[in-house]
Each structure stands twice: as C-alpha cells, then as structure tokens.
Motif scaffolding. Structure first.
Motif, mmCIF file in Angstrom:
data_model
loop_
_atom_site.group_PDB
_atom_site.id
_atom_site.type_symbol
_atom_site.label_atom_id
_atom_site.label_comp_id
_atom_site.label_asym_id
_atom_site.label_seq_id
_atom_site.Cartn_x
_atom_site.Cartn_y
_atom_site.Cartn_z
ATOM 1 N N GLN A 33 0.825 -1.207 0.000
ATOM 2 C CA GLN A 33 0.000 0.000 0.000
ATOM 3 C C GLN A 33 0.859 1.256 0.000
ATOM 4 O O GLN A 33 0.561 2.213 -0.710
ATOM 5 N N MET A 34 1.932 1.244 0.770
ATOM 6 C CA MET A 34 2.834 2.404 0.788
ATOM 7 C C MET A 34 3.497 2.595 -0.570
ATOM 8 O O MET A 34 3.643 3.720 -1.042
ATOM 9 N N LYS A 35 3.895 1.511 -1.206
ATOM 10 C CA LYS A 35 4.486 1.601 -2.533
ATOM 11 C C LYS A 35 3.485 2.190 -3.530
ATOM 12 O O LYS A 35 3.854 3.009 -4.376
ATOM 13 N N LEU A 36 2.231 1.778 -3.414
ATOM 14 C CA LEU A 36 1.202 2.314 -4.303
ATOM 15 C C LEU A 36 1.004 3.817 -4.089
ATOM 16 O O LEU A 36 0.897 4.578 -5.047
ATOM 17 N N VAL A 37 0.967 4.237 -2.836
ATOM 18 C CA VAL A 37 0.825 5.667 -2.541
ATOM 19 C C VAL A 37 1.984 6.440 -3.153
ATOM 20 O O VAL A 37 1.779 7.469 -3.809
ATOM 21 N N MET A 38 3.185 5.935 -2.983
ATOM 22 C CA MET A 38 4.353 6.633 -3.527
ATOM 23 C C MET A 38 4.360 6.601 -5.054
ATOM 24 O O MET A 38 4.838 7.537 -5.698
ATOM 25 N N SER A 39 3.796 5.564 -5.654
ATOM 26 C CA SER A 39 3.715 5.540 -7.121
ATOM 27 C C SER A 39 2.753 6.622 -7.614
ATOM 28 O O SER A 39 2.994 7.230 -8.662
ATOM 29 N N TYR A 40 1.689 6.876 -6.853
ATOM 30 C CA TYR A 40 0.789 7.971 -7.228
ATOM 31 C C TYR A 40 1.490 9.310 -7.104
ATOM 32 O O TYR A 40 1.290 10.202 -7.920
ATOM 33 N N ARG A 41 2.333 9.432 -6.121
ATOM 34 C CA ARG A 41 3.124 10.657 -5.970
ATOM 35 C C ARG A 41 3.948 10.896 -7.229
ATOM 36 O O ARG A 41 3.961 11.994 -7.783
ATOM 37 N N GLU A 42 4.618 9.850 -7.683
ATOM 38 C CA GLU A 42 5.453 9.965 -8.885
ATOM 39 C C GLU A 42 4.616 10.277 -10.123
ATOM 40 O O GLU A 42 5.006 11.094 -10.957
ATOM 41 N N LYS A 43 3.466 9.608 -10.253
ATOM 42 C CA LYS A 43 2.587 9.857 -11.404
ATOM 43 C C LYS A 43 2.102 11.299 -11.418
ATOM 44 O O LYS A 43 2.058 11.942 -12.473
ATOM 45 N N ILE A 44 1.730 11.808 -10.265
ATOM 46 C CA ILE A 44 1.234 13.182 -10.184
ATOM 47 C C ILE A 44 2.345 14.172 -10.503
ATOM 48 O O ILE A 44 2.136 15.120 -11.261
ATOM 49 N N LEU A 45 3.525 13.946 -9.945
ATOM 50 C CA LEU A 45 4.660 14.834 -10.243
ATOM 51 C C LEU A 45 4.998 14.829 -11.725
ATOM 52 O O LEU A 45 5.248 15.873 -12.324
ATOM 53 N N LYS A 46 4.985 13.660 -12.322
ATOM 54 C CA LYS A 46 5.266 13.544 -13.761
ATOM 55 C C LYS A 46 4.212 14.309 -14.575
ATOM 56 O O LYS A 46 4.553 15.009 -15.523
ATOM 57 N N CYS A 47 2.982 14.182 -14.187
ATOM 58 C CA CYS A 47 1.895 14.875 -14.867
ATOM 59 C C CYS A 47 2.046 16.400 -14.732
ATOM 60 O O CYS A 47 1.825 17.133 -15.680
ATOM 61 N N LEU A 48 2.429 16.859 -13.559
ATOM 62 C CA LEU A 48 2.600 18.293 -13.340
ATOM 63 C C LEU A 48 3.772 18.867 -14.135
ATOM 64 O O LEU A 48 3.732 20.021 -14.565
ATOM 65 N N LYS A 49 4.800 18.060 -14.344
ATOM 66 C CA LYS A 49 5.974 18.522 -15.072
ATOM 67 C C LYS A 49 5.794 18.556 -16.573
ATOM 68 O O LYS A 49 6.516 19.233 -17.267
ATOM 69 N N SER A 50 4.830 17.789 -17.078
ATOM 70 C CA SER A 50 4.656 17.735 -18.535
ATOM 71 C C SER A 50 3.702 18.787 -19.048
ATOM 72 O O SER A 50 3.107 19.534 -18.381
#
Length: 76
Positions: free
Chosen positions: A59-76
């Motif tokens: 579950q923690m890994k999934l939460v952190m993967s959403y963090r990465e997805k959101i950051l990637k989306c914000l940067k593009s």
C-alpha cells in the motif's frame, strides 16, 4: 501523500483530499483532468487503507507511485 496514509489509517480517508485537490489542480497547467483522475484513484486507495487493520508495504508503494505519477503529470 504520506499524511494522507496517516489520516486514512485513522479512519478518515477523505481528510486530506480537499487540500491535495486544491493545491494540485491549481498547479495542473491544463492537465486538470489527468490530475483529477489520479486523485480519484488515490482517494480509493486511501479508502482501502482506512479499512485495513495495518498499512502494508504494498500500500505504501502504491501511494508513492501515485506521488510519482502526479509529479510527472505536473511537469509535462
């Protein structure tokens, strides 16, 4: 994001979502729909965590993967 896990585990999974939504959608630069979709998925995960007796490593890994997805989306 990690604070959201805390609130979810305390049985209040939706406490942090209004803050995240407001902050992230303001910074979305035309990617609001993508961010909103990710936030809805994250909200479901927080709800699952709230129903768990403990927070798993997965579950923690999934939460952190959403963090990465959101950051990637914000940067593009």
């Amino acid at each position: 994001m990690k604070e959201g896990v805390y609130w979810a585990f305390m049985g209040r999974p939706f406490e942090v979502m209004p803050f995240l939504r407001g902050k992230l959608l303001k910074e979305a630069n035309g990617r609001q729909k993508d961010i909103e979709k990710l936030l809805k998925e994250l909200e479901k995960l927080y709800k699952e965590i709230s129903m768990s007796s403990r927070i798993s490593e997965e579950q923690m890994k999934l939460v952190m993967s959403y963090r990465e997805k959101i950051l990637k989306c914000l940067k593009s």
